[in-house]
Structure formats: C-alpha cells, structure tokens
Design a protein around this motif. Sequence first.
Motif, PDB file in Angstrom:
ATOM      1  N   LYS A 110       0.826  -1.214   0.000  1.00  0.00           N
ATOM      2  CA  LYS A 110       0.000   0.000   0.000  1.00  0.00           C
ATOM      3  C   LYS A 110       0.856   1.258   0.000  1.00  0.00           C
ATOM      4  O   LYS A 110       0.574   2.222  -0.726  1.00  0.00           O
ATOM      5  N   LYS A 111       1.890   1.267   0.795  1.00  0.00           N
ATOM      6  CA  LYS A 111       2.748   2.443   0.876  1.00  0.00           C
ATOM      7  C   LYS A 111       3.640   2.591  -0.351  1.00  0.00           C
ATOM      8  O   LYS A 111       3.996   3.709  -0.732  1.00  0.00           O
ATOM      9  N   SER A 112       3.994   1.473  -0.963  1.00  0.00           N
ATOM     10  CA  SER A 112       4.853   1.520  -2.149  1.00  0.00           C
ATOM     11  C   SER A 112       4.072   1.867  -3.411  1.00  0.00           C
ATOM     12  O   SER A 112       4.625   2.470  -4.341  1.00  0.00           O
ATOM     13  N   PHE A 113       2.796   1.474  -3.447  1.00  0.00           N
ATOM     14  CA  PHE A 113       1.962   1.716  -4.625  1.00  0.00           C
ATOM     15  C   PHE A 113       0.649   2.389  -4.213  1.00  0.00           C
ATOM     16  O   PHE A 113      -0.426   1.781  -4.308  1.00  0.00           O
ATOM     17  N   PRO A 114       0.711   3.639  -3.763  1.00  0.00           N
ATOM     18  CA  PRO A 114      -0.511   4.312  -3.303  1.00  0.00           C
ATOM     19  C   PRO A 114      -1.540   4.504  -4.411  1.00  0.00           C
ATOM     20  O   PRO A 114      -2.725   4.717  -4.128  1.00  0.00           O
ATOM     21  N   GLU A 115      -1.097   4.415  -5.663  1.00  0.00           N
ATOM     22  CA  GLU A 115      -1.998   4.613  -6.792  1.00  0.00           C
ATOM     23  C   GLU A 115      -2.808   3.364  -7.132  1.00  0.00           C
ATOM     24  O   GLU A 115      -3.779   3.437  -7.910  1.00  0.00           O
ATOM     25  N   LYS A 116      -2.460   2.213  -6.567  1.00  0.00           N
ATOM     26  CA  LYS A 116      -3.127   0.964  -6.920  1.00  0.00           C
ATOM     27  C   LYS A 116      -4.335   0.705  -6.016  1.00  0.00           C
ATOM     28  O   LYS A 116      -4.354   1.091  -4.846  1.00  0.00           O
ATOM     29  N   SER A 117      -5.326   0.030  -6.570  1.00  0.00           N
ATOM     30  CA  SER A 117      -6.541  -0.292  -5.824  1.00  0.00           C
ATOM     31  C   SER A 117      -6.302  -1.465  -4.875  1.00  0.00           C
ATOM     32  O   SER A 117      -5.308  -2.195  -4.998  1.00  0.00           O
ATOM     33  N   GLU A 118      -7.233  -1.663  -3.956  1.00  0.00           N
ATOM     34  CA  GLU A 118      -7.141  -2.780  -3.021  1.00  0.00           C
ATOM     35  C   GLU A 118      -7.119  -4.109  -3.769  1.00  0.00           C
ATOM     36  O   GLU A 118      -6.374  -5.031  -3.401  1.00  0.00           O
ATOM     37  N   LYS A 119      -7.898  -4.202  -4.825  1.00  0.00           N
ATOM     38  CA  LYS A 119      -7.948  -5.430  -5.616  1.00  0.00           C
ATOM     39  C   LYS A 119      -6.602  -5.706  -6.271  1.00  0.00           C
ATOM     40  O   LYS A 119      -6.120  -6.848  -6.292  1.00  0.00           O
ATOM     41  N   GLU A 120      -5.978  -4.668  -6.818  1.00  0.00           N
ATOM     42  CA  GLU A 120      -4.666  -4.831  -7.458  1.00  0.00           C
ATOM     43  C   GLU A 120      -3.609  -5.257  -6.445  1.00  0.00           C
ATOM     44  O   GLU A 120      -2.771  -6.122  -6.723  1.00  0.00           O
ATOM     45  N   LYS A 125      22.898   6.474   9.593  1.00  0.00           N
ATOM     46  CA  LYS A 125      22.173   7.720   9.390  1.00  0.00           C
ATOM     47  C   LYS A 125      22.118   8.124   7.923  1.00  0.00           C
ATOM     48  O   LYS A 125      22.181   9.298   7.577  1.00  0.00           O
ATOM     49  N   PHE A 126      21.999   7.106   7.068  1.00  0.00           N
ATOM     50  CA  PHE A 126      21.960   7.352   5.626  1.00  0.00           C
ATOM     51  C   PHE A 126      20.549   7.024   5.147  1.00  0.00           C
ATOM     52  O   PHE A 126      20.205   5.869   4.921  1.00  0.00           O
ATOM     53  N   TRP A 127      19.719   8.058   5.012  1.00  0.00           N
ATOM     54  CA  TRP A 127      18.311   7.884   4.674  1.00  0.00           C
ATOM     55  C   TRP A 127      18.014   8.462   3.298  1.00  0.00           C
ATOM     56  O   TRP A 127      18.384   9.591   2.992  1.00  0.00           O
ATOM     57  N   LEU A 128      17.319   7.645   2.483  1.00  0.00           N
ATOM     58  CA  LEU A 128      16.903   8.062   1.146  1.00  0.00           C
ATOM     59  C   LEU A 128      15.451   7.616   0.926  1.00  0.00           C
ATOM     60  O   LEU A 128      14.927   6.798   1.680  1.00  0.00           O
ATOM     61  N   THR A 129      14.831   8.126  -0.110  1.00  0.00           N
ATOM     62  CA  THR A 129      13.468   7.718  -0.446  1.00  0.00           C
ATOM     63  C   THR A 129      13.506   6.516  -1.369  1.00  0.00           C
ATOM     64  O   THR A 129      14.164   6.543  -2.415  1.00  0.00           O
ATOM     65  N   PHE A 130      12.827   5.456  -0.979  1.00  0.00           N
ATOM     66  CA  PHE A 130      12.776   4.218  -1.758  1.00  0.00           C
ATOM     67  C   PHE A 130      11.343   3.707  -1.750  1.00  0.00           C
ATOM     68  O   PHE A 130      10.750   3.511  -0.695  1.00  0.00           O
ATOM     69  N   MET A 131      10.759   3.548  -2.924  1.00  0.00           N
ATOM     70  CA  MET A 131       9.374   3.103  -3.072  1.00  0.00           C
ATOM     71  C   MET A 131       8.417   3.977  -2.256  1.00  0.00           C
ATOM     72  O   MET A 131       7.594   3.499  -1.479  1.00  0.00           O
ATOM     73  N   ASN A 132       8.563   5.288  -2.411  1.00  0.00           N
ATOM     74  CA  ASN A 132       7.687   6.286  -1.781  1.00  0.00           C
ATOM     75  C   ASN A 132       7.820   6.364  -0.267  1.00  0.00           C
ATOM     76  O   ASN A 132       6.978   6.981   0.393  1.00  0.00           O
TER      77      ASN A 132
END
Length: 297
Positions: free
Chosen positions: A52-62, A200-207
Amino acid sequence: MNRGFSSNIGIFFLKQVARFPFPVLYFLSGLFFLIVYYVVGYRKKVVLENLKKSFPEKSEKELKSISRKFYKHLGDLMLEVIKLGKMKETDFRKRITVKNAESVNRFFEEGKSVVVLTMHYNNWEWASCFPLFIKHKILGVYKPLHNPQYDVFVYQNRQRMGAEMISNFQVLRRVIKANTEKEPVFIWLAGDQTPPFFHKFWLTFMNQETMFYPGPAAISRRFNYPVFFQKTVKKQRGVYEISFELLYENPQEFSETEIMKAYIRKMEATIREQPEYYLWSHKRWKNKRPADVPLKG
C-alpha cells in the motif's frame, strides 16, 4: 530437545528435500502457497502494508492480486534455495542465462575489480553460480544468520560453485587484501537490507523514507571500482535471465548519495515492472527516521 540438535534435524530434512527433482519441488511449492497464504497467513499484514505504501496509486484489488502472486513466488523461491545444495553446473547453465557477462569481464581483462549491486528480487541465491560466467573472483557479501548451524549450511551451499562468501563485517578487510594483491574481484552486494539503526543514511525508496547501508557507494568510491546494477528476470519457474548495467565507471567523480540514488532508481524501476517478485514480507520500513537525521533525497 536443545536448539543445536533440532537445527541438525532440520538441516538433514532440507538436504533430503534438495534431492527431489524440480517437478516435485514445484508441487511442494504449490502446497506451501496454500498453507502459508490461506491457513497460516504468514505476514500478510506486513506484505499488504508494504504494498500500500509503495503503490498508493493501486486499488485494493490490485494490491491483493500482487500479494497472492508474491506468495506463490515465495514458495518457488524457498524450494529453489533448498535445491541449491544439490544443483550441478549443468542445472545452472540450463536455468540461468547471463545476457552480457562480457560487460563485466572486460574489466577483469583490464585488471579492475567491480562492485555489483543487486537486491532481494526474484532468486538472488542462485547468483552463487556466477563463477561459471564471470572471470573475476566472486565475493558474495552476506549477513550471517543468528542460528550457527543454519549459517554454516547456507554458507556452504552458496560456495559450491566457487564463490567466496564474505560477512558484511569483514568485507572491507577482504577488499583491501584483494586490492593490495591486485586480484580483480566481483563484489556482490544486495544493498536493500535494513542496516542497524545507528546508520544515518536515509533516502526515499518506493515512496518511503528508507535507511540504507552507505557501504556499497563508499567502497566503490574508495577504490574507484566500476559500479554495476544486476537485474534478474524470471522467465518461468526455475528459469532466470540476468543482465548487468554499468552505472558508474569512475565512481570517485560522484558522491555516495548520487551513487545510492542511481541504484535505488534502478531497483524501483525493476520492482514496478513485476512487483510480485520483490521480498515484501521483509519488514524493510520498520524504522522511522529521527528528526535530527536529514533525508538525502
């Protein structure tokens, strides 16, 4: 029954299962899926939350569809990992295709080591067959298991084709040795694991804000080793196609953050093509970034 004895019994059982032919293993994989997904429900909440957090654009069914496909693949993966202990060179050559080994091997001819970044996607364990395709000495960097008996069992299986497994605590020492002796090595790193919280190395990965080991970029920059991304595609059950993409030939010209960002973007693109093959059951995002630690991008 003490832990050591029960571990030895478990390892004996796994060695017997490894003797089964692939059709039997995939039959067992189907049973594994039914039990784990429908009966036990192993980490289903973790998997769906990660999706859900990685693909916020996808539906529950997907998302549920991806989840089911993931568990089916997980069954295949578990049995393929067990099978590793009994696989022969002919098995690997039949089931693994390396599309462009020459792109890596040319650096061996020049006497240069390389850093190869991969991830927990498709079957990463069968990469232990790389000595059959790559001219460099293969150094597989791994995180030791907590159970010493299983750690030895997995360690031995991974080295059967000639790879040298190096603990993540010893990798720098081994790389320095290779560099001093002018031994061209292929440093294989699955850099998407969760590091200890003091990093302490933080980056954005899969939203999502994600903590990474900076080690892969640090090693490549320190020795100016070319950096590759390894992509693995599942063509069918037990058949994989591997390719290497050169990210940086001279990494000292770039920062650690730039190198890690390029690696992350490649991981994301690969995952989005076929998301069911990533290890969603791993609690990759369990840690939260402290307020005093910057997000590097």
